[in-house]
Design a protein around this motif. Structure first.
Motif, PDB file in Angstrom:
ATOM      1  N   GLU A 273       0.814  -1.216   0.000  1.00  0.00           N
ATOM      2  CA  GLU A 273       0.000   0.000   0.000  1.00  0.00           C
ATOM      3  C   GLU A 273       0.848   1.266   0.000  1.00  0.00           C
ATOM      4  N   SER A 274       2.112   1.164   0.401  1.00  0.00           N
ATOM      5  CA  SER A 274       2.967   2.357   0.447  1.00  0.00           C
ATOM      6  C   SER A 274       4.024   2.367  -0.652  1.00  0.00           C
ATOM      7  N   ARG A 275       3.871   1.501  -1.646  1.00  0.00           N
ATOM      8  CA  ARG A 275       4.846   1.447  -2.737  1.00  0.00           C
ATOM      9  C   ARG A 275       4.764   2.677  -3.624  1.00  0.00           C
ATOM     10  N   LEU A 276       5.901   3.058  -4.175  1.00  0.00           N
ATOM     11  CA  LEU A 276       5.975   4.206  -5.077  1.00  0.00           C
ATOM     12  C   LEU A 276       5.952   3.802  -6.547  1.00  0.00           C
ATOM     13  N   GLY A 277       6.039   2.511  -6.834  1.00  0.00           N
ATOM     14  CA  GLY A 277       6.071   2.043  -8.210  1.00  0.00           C
ATOM     15  C   GLY A 277       7.116   0.967  -8.382  1.00  0.00           C
ATOM     16  N   THR A 278       7.486   0.712  -9.631  1.00  0.00           N
ATOM     17  CA  THR A 278       8.414  -0.372  -9.964  1.00  0.00           C
ATOM     18  C   THR A 278       9.591   0.157 -10.755  1.00  0.00           C
ATOM     19  N   ASP A 279      10.769  -0.318 -10.403  1.00  0.00           N
ATOM     20  CA  ASP A 279      11.988  -0.049 -11.162  1.00  0.00           C
ATOM     21  C   ASP A 279      12.479  -1.331 -11.805  1.00  0.00           C
ATOM     22  N   MET A 280      12.781  -1.291 -13.095  1.00  0.00           N
ATOM     23  CA  MET A 280      13.520  -2.370 -13.758  1.00  0.00           C
ATOM     24  C   MET A 280      14.954  -1.884 -13.933  1.00  0.00           C
ATOM     25  N   ILE A 281      15.905  -2.652 -13.405  1.00  0.00           N
ATOM     26  CA  ILE A 281      17.318  -2.310 -13.533  1.00  0.00           C
ATOM     27  C   ILE A 281      18.026  -3.465 -14.215  1.00  0.00           C
ATOM     28  N   TYR A 282      18.696  -3.179 -15.316  1.00  0.00           N
ATOM     29  CA  TYR A 282      19.442  -4.213 -16.053  1.00  0.00           C
ATOM     30  C   TYR A 282      20.922  -3.855 -16.029  1.00  0.00           C
ATOM     31  N   TYR A 283      21.726  -4.824 -15.579  1.00  0.00           N
ATOM     32  CA  TYR A 283      23.175  -4.615 -15.483  1.00  0.00           C
ATOM     33  C   TYR A 283      23.889  -5.617 -16.372  1.00  0.00           C
ATOM     34  N   HIS A 284      24.701  -5.110 -17.298  1.00  0.00           N
ATOM     35  CA  HIS A 284      25.497  -5.963 -18.177  1.00  0.00           C
ATOM     36  C   HIS A 284      26.907  -6.011 -17.611  1.00  0.00           C
ATOM     37  N   HIS A 285      27.223  -7.116 -16.944  1.00  0.00           N
ATOM     38  CA  HIS A 285      28.472  -7.196 -16.183  1.00  0.00           C
ATOM     39  C   HIS A 285      29.725  -7.078 -17.051  1.00  0.00           C
ATOM     40  N   PRO A 286      29.778  -7.687 -18.247  1.00  0.00           N
ATOM     41  CA  PRO A 286      31.005  -7.569 -19.044  1.00  0.00           C
ATOM     42  C   PRO A 286      31.381  -6.133 -19.374  1.00  0.00           C
ATOM     43  N   THR A 287      30.399  -5.238 -19.530  1.00  0.00           N
ATOM     44  CA  THR A 287      30.699  -3.842 -19.855  1.00  0.00           C
ATOM     45  C   THR A 287      30.465  -2.902 -18.672  1.00  0.00           C
ATOM     46  N   HIS A 288      30.091  -3.460 -17.506  1.00  0.00           N
ATOM     47  CA  HIS A 288      29.896  -2.667 -16.279  1.00  0.00           C
ATOM     48  C   HIS A 288      28.942  -1.495 -16.542  1.00  0.00           C
ATOM     49  N   SER A 289      27.788  -1.828 -17.116  1.00  0.00           N
ATOM     50  CA  SER A 289      26.831  -0.803 -17.511  1.00  0.00           C
ATOM     51  C   SER A 289      25.428  -1.204 -17.078  1.00  0.00           C
ATOM     52  N   PHE A 290      24.653  -0.231 -16.594  1.00  0.00           N
ATOM     53  CA  PHE A 290      23.266  -0.556 -16.290  1.00  0.00           C
ATOM     54  C   PHE A 290      22.332   0.547 -16.781  1.00  0.00           C
ATOM     55  N   VAL A 291      21.073   0.136 -17.011  1.00  0.00           N
ATOM     56  CA  VAL A 291      20.004   1.061 -17.361  1.00  0.00           C
ATOM     57  C   VAL A 291      18.854   0.833 -16.386  1.00  0.00           C
ATOM     58  N   LEU A 292      18.057   1.873 -16.182  1.00  0.00           N
ATOM     59  CA  LEU A 292      16.914   1.794 -15.270  1.00  0.00           C
ATOM     60  C   LEU A 292      15.668   2.260 -15.998  1.00  0.00           C
ATOM     61  N   VAL A 293      14.567   1.540 -15.776  1.00  0.00           N
ATOM     62  CA  VAL A 293      13.257   1.942 -16.287  1.00  0.00           C
ATOM     63  C   VAL A 293      12.323   2.069 -15.101  1.00  0.00           C
ATOM     64  N   GLN A 294      11.760   3.262 -14.905  1.00  0.00           N
ATOM     65  CA  GLN A 294      10.775   3.461 -13.841  1.00  0.00           C
ATOM     66  C   GLN A 294       9.384   3.491 -14.457  1.00  0.00           C
ATOM     67  N   TYR A 295       8.475   2.711 -13.865  1.00  0.00           N
ATOM     68  CA  TYR A 295       7.133   2.552 -14.422  1.00  0.00           C
ATOM     69  C   TYR A 295       6.190   3.639 -13.922  1.00  0.00           C
ATOM     70  N   LYS A 296       5.426   4.203 -14.863  1.00  0.00           N
ATOM     71  CA  LYS A 296       4.350   5.135 -14.572  1.00  0.00           C
ATOM     72  C   LYS A 296       3.120   4.670 -15.346  1.00  0.00           C
ATOM     73  N   ARG A 297       1.978   4.679 -14.694  1.00  0.00           N
ATOM     74  CA  ARG A 297       0.763   4.136 -15.301  1.00  0.00           C
ATOM     75  C   ARG A 297      -0.055   5.234 -15.955  1.00  0.00           C
ATOM     76  N   LEU A 298      -0.345   5.052 -17.229  1.00  0.00           N
ATOM     77  CA  LEU A 298      -1.265   5.936 -17.923  1.00  0.00           C
ATOM     78  C   LEU A 298      -2.690   5.616 -17.506  1.00  0.00           C
ATOM     79  N   GLY A 299      -3.535   6.619 -17.449  1.00  0.00           N
ATOM     80  CA  GLY A 299      -4.923   6.383 -17.097  1.00  0.00           C
ATOM     81  C   GLY A 299      -5.581   5.397 -18.043  1.00  0.00           C
ATOM     82  N   SER A 300      -6.389   4.520 -17.504  1.00  0.00           N
ATOM     83  CA  SER A 300      -6.978   3.454 -18.321  1.00  0.00           C
ATOM     84  C   SER A 300      -7.954   3.993 -19.356  1.00  0.00           C
TER      85      SER A 300
END
Length: 481
Positions: A273-300
Motif C-alpha cells: 500500500e505504500s509502494r511508489l512504483g516499480t523499477d527495472m534495472i538491467y546490469y550488463h556485467h562484461p561492460t559494467h553498464s546498467f540502465v533503469l526503467v521506472q514505471y508510470k501508469r497511464l490512465g486506463s
C-alpha cells in the motif's frame, strides 16, 4: 480442445534438435478440424514408431509402437488461405521418458472403450483432438505411468491461463508492473520469455512477483552437466540477499550452454500500500553498464499521466544516477547520450493477455522528459503538465528500447557491482519494487553485437531456468487438472 499431433520416427528425429532450442512447432491441421479455443489447449506430440523403429535414434524406441514424447501449449491458431489452418505449439517440452500408448504396458489399454476410441480417432492422420472428459481420463493414465510429468503439465497450464489482474487492487497493480519488468529483461537479453511467465498469485500481498513463479520443469542433467561445466559452477551473485531481514527477495536464474547467465532479483522492502512504483534495472556485467526503467501508469480511459510533485522529485533523484557513470574511453563504452534512466508510461489492455506480453507504453529518456515538460506540448488546459500519446510525438516502444540496450548504445559506463547492489537496495528501501537483472558472460562486445543481430532461433544454445531458493517440486505437490 486437447490436440494430438502424430509424426513418424523419421520426422521426429528431424525436428527434435530444433525443438530443444526454439521450443516451438507449427503444425498444419486437416481441413474441417475444429480450432475453437475451448478446453485445455494442450498438445501431445506422438512418435509413431511402428514403421521405422530403427530410424528414431533413441534407445527408448527400440520397440514398435506409438509414444507420447513431447507436450506443449497451443498459443496461436493460424489461418492459412481461405480453408486451411494450423496451430503453433509454444512452449513445448520433451517428456522425461516416452509414454507408450500401445501394447500391454501402453496407457490406451487402461482407458475405457469410449475414451480409447476418441484417442484413436485423434491419432488417425497427422493431427486431431479430444474433448475434456477424454483428456481427463488420458491425463490420469499418463500420470500413473509417468508421475514426473505432473510439473510439466502444471507449468504449461500456468502459461496458458494468465491471471487477470484487478486494476483497483494495489497488490495486483504492483505484480502487473513487476511482471512487465521481468519480461522486459528477457527482451534485452534474448532469453526465452516463457521462463518468467508461468505464474500464480503469491500468498502474501507484499511478496515480489517472482514469489508466484511456477517453476519451469528442468532436466537435472542439463543443469548439472551442460551449464555447470560451462560456467565453472559459479553460484548466483545476489544469493546473500535471500536472507535480508527488512526485505522480501526472490531470485531466478536463466543459463545457456554458451556460458551466458541472467540472474533476476526481485526485491520488495515496503508494504504494497505504500509502494511508489516499480523499477527495472538491467546490469550488463562484461561492460559494467546498467540502465533503469521506472514505471508510470497511464490512465486506463484517457491514457494520460498527470505530472505531480512526486514525479518531479523522482526525476531529480534519478538524474543523480549519471554521477555513477564514467567518461567513455573505449569504443564499446560510447553511448548515444548520458541517459541511463527511462520512464515507461505504460497502460494495460482491458482483457486477459498472455503472461509474456509486454504492456504497451512510451519509453522516454529522462533528459527528453525534461524537454517535454518545458514545452507547450505537455501543457494541459488548466496549466498542469500531462504525458500522453497525443502530446508526445516521438518516443521509444519496447522493441526500440530493447535493441538500444542489447547493442550497448545506452546505459552507464564503468559502474561496479558494488555500486549496483547499493543503488538497488536503496531504491527498494525508498519504497520501490525492484526487478534487477544481472547478465554475465564471456562475450566480447563484438560477439555480443553479432549474437544480437543473428535472428535465427535455430542457432541459439539450450537454456535452463531455475530458482536457487526453491528447488523443483515433487510431482505429488502439483495440483490436479
Amino acid at each position: 480442445m486437447t490436440y494430438i499431433v502424430t509424426l513418424t520416427s523419421v520426422q521426429m528425429a528431424k525436428n527434435e534438435d530444433d525443438w530443444l532450442i526454439t521450443q516451438r512447432f507449427t503444425k498444419g491441421l486437416p481441413t474441417g478440424l475444429d480450432t475453437s479455443e475451448s478446453g485445455t489447449r494442450l498438445a501431445l506430440l506422438v512418435c509413431d514408431n511402428r514403421s521405422h523403429p530403427s530410424n528414431s535414434g533413441r534407445r527408448e524406441f527400440s520397440e514398435h509402437g506409438r509414444f507420447v514424447t513431447w507436450i506443449g501449449s497451443v498459443q496461436r491458431f493460424n489461418t492459412v488461405g481461405p480453408v486451411d489452418s494450423s496451430i503453433t505449439i509454444e512452449p513445448m517440452r520433451r517428456c522425461p521418458k516416452p509414454v507408450p500408448l500401445d501394447g500391454s504396458d501402453g496407457i490406451l489399454a487402461s482407458l475405457s472403450s469410449t475414451h480409447r476410441a476418441h484417442v484413436e480417432r485423434a491419432l488417425t492422420g497427422s493431427a486431431g483432438h479430444i474433448g475434456r472428459r477424454t483428456w481427463q481420463a488420458l491425463h490420469e493414465a499418463i500420470l500413473r505411468y509417468s508421475p514426473e510429468l505432473a510439473p510439466y503439465i502444471e507449468w504449461l497450464f500456468a502459461n496458458l491461463n494468465p491471471v487477470v489482474f484487478d486494476e483497483e487492487d494495489p497488490a495486483d497493480k504492483a505484480w502487473q508492473e513487476q511482471r512487465d519488468a521481468a519480461q522486459l529483461l528477457t527482451r534485452v537479453t534474448d532469453f526465452p520469455h516463457s521462463a518468467l511467465s508461468a505464474w500464480r498469485r503469491p500468498a502474501s500481498r507484499d511478496a515480489p512477483y517472482l514469489a508466484g513463479l511456477v517453476p519451469e520443469p528442468v532436466e537435472n542433467s542439463l543443469i548439472d552437466h551442460d551449464v555447470r561445466v560451462g560456467l565453472g559452477g559459479d553460484g548466483p551473485r545476489f544469493d546473500d540477499w535471500l536472507g535480508l531481514g527488512d526485505a522480501r527477495c526472490d531470485i531466478h536464474v536463466l543459463e545457456d550452454t554458451d556460458g551466458r547467465r541472467l540472474e533476476v532479483v526481485n526485491v520488495n522492502a515496503t508494504p504494497v500500500e505504500s509502494r511508489l512504483g516499480t523499477d527495472m534495472i538491467y546490469y550488463h556485467h562484461p561492460t559494467h553498464s546498467f540502465v533503469l526503467v521506472q514505471y508510470k501508469r497511464l490512465g486506463s480511459r484517457d491514457k494520460e499521466y498527470r505530472v505531480n510533485k512526486q514525479l518531479l522529485d523522482q526525476m531529480d533523484r534519478l538524474e543523480s544516477v549519471s554521477k555513477l557513470s564514467s567518461d567513455s574511453v573505449h569504443p564499446h563504452e560510447w553511448r548515444l547520450s548520458r541517459d541511463a534512466c527511462f520512464l515507461k508510461f505504460a497502460h494495460w489492455r482491458d482483457r486477459a493477455t498472455t503472461n509474456s506480453e509486454l504492456a504497451p507504453g512510451m519509453y522516454i529518456p529522462l533528459s527528453y522528459a525534461r524537454i517535454l515538460l518545458n514545452d507547450d506540448c505537455t501543457r494541459g488546459s488548466r496549466g498542469g503538465r500531462l504525458f500522453s500519446y497525443k502530446r508526445v510525438e516521438r518516443y521509444l516502444v519496447g522493441s526500440d528500447f530493447a535493441e538500444l540496450v542489447k547493442l550497448g548504445l545506452v546505459g552507464t559506463v564503468g559502474t561496479s557491482v558494488e555500486q549496483l547492489r547499493d543503488f538497488s537496495l536503496e531504491r527498494a528501501r525508498e519504497g520501490y519494487s525492484v526487478v534487477l537483472g544481472v547478465e554475465t558472460s564471456e562475450e566480447t562486445p563484438r560477439e555480443r553485437a553479432t549474437r544480437v543481430r543473428q535472428r535465427s532461433a535455430k542457432k541459439r544454445p539450450k537454456v535452463v531456468s531455475y530458482s536457487p531458493s526453491a528447488p523443483q517440486r515433487q510431482a505429488s505437490d502439483a495440483p490436479d487438472f
